[in-house]
Scaffold this active site. Sequence first.
Site, PDB file in Angstrom:
ATOM      1  N   LEU A  93     -27.888  11.791  -7.100  1.00 15.40           N
ATOM      2  CA  LEU A  93     -28.658  10.630  -6.640  1.00 15.40           C
ATOM      3  C   LEU A  93     -29.592  10.178  -7.753  1.00 15.40           C
ATOM      4  CD1 LEU A  93     -29.681  11.558  -2.972  1.00 15.40           C
ATOM      5  CD2 LEU A  93     -28.279   9.606  -3.647  1.00 15.40           C
ATOM      6  N   ASP A  94     -29.765   8.861  -7.899  1.00 18.12           N
ATOM      7  CA  ASP A  94     -30.700   8.326  -8.885  1.00 18.12           C
ATOM      8  C   ASP A  94     -32.118   8.797  -8.578  1.00 18.12           C
ATOM      9  OD1 ASP A  94     -28.625   6.928 -10.072  1.00 18.12           O
ATOM     10  OD2 ASP A  94     -28.978   5.123  -8.880  1.00 18.12           O
ATOM     11  N   VAL A  95     -32.965   8.784  -9.583  1.00 18.70           N
ATOM     12  CA  VAL A  95     -34.367   9.190  -9.410  1.00 18.70           C
ATOM     13  C   VAL A  95     -35.047   8.358  -8.331  1.00 18.70           C
ATOM     14  CG1 VAL A  95     -36.627   9.302 -10.528  1.00 18.70           C
ATOM     15  CG2 VAL A  95     -34.596  10.056 -11.775  1.00 18.70           C
ATOM     16  N   ALA A 140     -33.709   6.922  -5.837  1.00 23.15           N
ATOM     17  CA  ALA A 140     -33.052   7.049  -4.536  1.00 23.15           C
ATOM     18  C   ALA A 140     -33.496   8.325  -3.838  1.00 23.15           C
ATOM     19  CB  ALA A 140     -31.539   7.051  -4.714  1.00 23.15           C
TER      20      ALA A 140
END
EC number: 5.4.99.25
Length: 345
Positions: free
Chosen positions: A38-40, A42
């Site tokens: 997951l992106d930072v 997100a």
Amino acid sequence: MSNYWLNIYKPRGISSAQLVSIVKKILGKTKIGHAGTLDVEAEGILPFAVGEATKLIHLLIDARKTYIFTIKFGMQTNSGDCAGKVIATKDCIPSQEEAYAVCSKFIGNVTQIPPAFSALKVNGVRAYKLAREGKKVELKPRNITIYDLKCLNFDEKNATATYYTECSKGTYIRTLAEDLALSLQSLGFVIELRRTQVGIFKEENAIRIKSPDEITKNALEEKSIKIEAILDDILVLDATDSQAQQIKYGQKCLFNYEKDFRHLAKFAYREEFKGNTERSTTAYTLVREDASTGLTYKLPLEVEFGKMSVDLLWVRYKGTLLAIGSLNKSCFNSLRVFNLTQDFF
């Protein structure tokens, strides 16, 4: 217990790698992996595999995922989310009716170009590293599937819309958001992103951790999920002593369809019930009762006569996961063998 799954909820503001470090500090020296970065910016479900469960991560990566995300219309950032710089603006903001109606255009098989700010590699270098250096990044389009997409809320004052989607692996929500905005003759980027489900793992029973001091190893293991949980919807065979020994040592292993089949679930057919058989768009199935359990299962007739190959199934030995693999007629071909029990010969 050292082989299991953990349903972890990644908070916004830390990377998936940082969360891995936190879990490792809690559990100590043990093999750990996770399914789907997951992106930072997100948040949401990040399933963790511990011990032998790491051999099944590829199945979760392939699983369907659900997200809830909010788009800010009228602007575009270089990263596709609020962490990036605004690179374009547009006065055209969609109406509520348009924001809801556009969803149907995206359901089904879709071609998507991944964002430049992604972990994909270009000539061995992460795309996001090249993008941060201001270099042009060209990524190949990929085929994905949007199973469901609907607008949950539209905020005219703030020019935002919140959407829910269920999608296949490889789907970039930032790209989906940009494509939605473009289809509405606008621009857009993601300001909030939450992954609510990965396969069987859902956010309502997820473990929320921000630091290694928040939970003990014992408390974390009490919330663990059995390793076989993600295999509940595929075929399982029970191995005899001799079959288990053959599988363990990589030898040819044969199964008898009449004696060895125990469970077959969730075949991807739309079936029309006709008496004690069921007609499918792709195959016939036979309804059979397992005398040992009293449960009723559906077996494809091709499997019944030993004519069909099964791409993925798992084998139990004395109630414990032994291996996953494929079946070519009656011959089991092992993909992964697990060491979950000491009760071996």
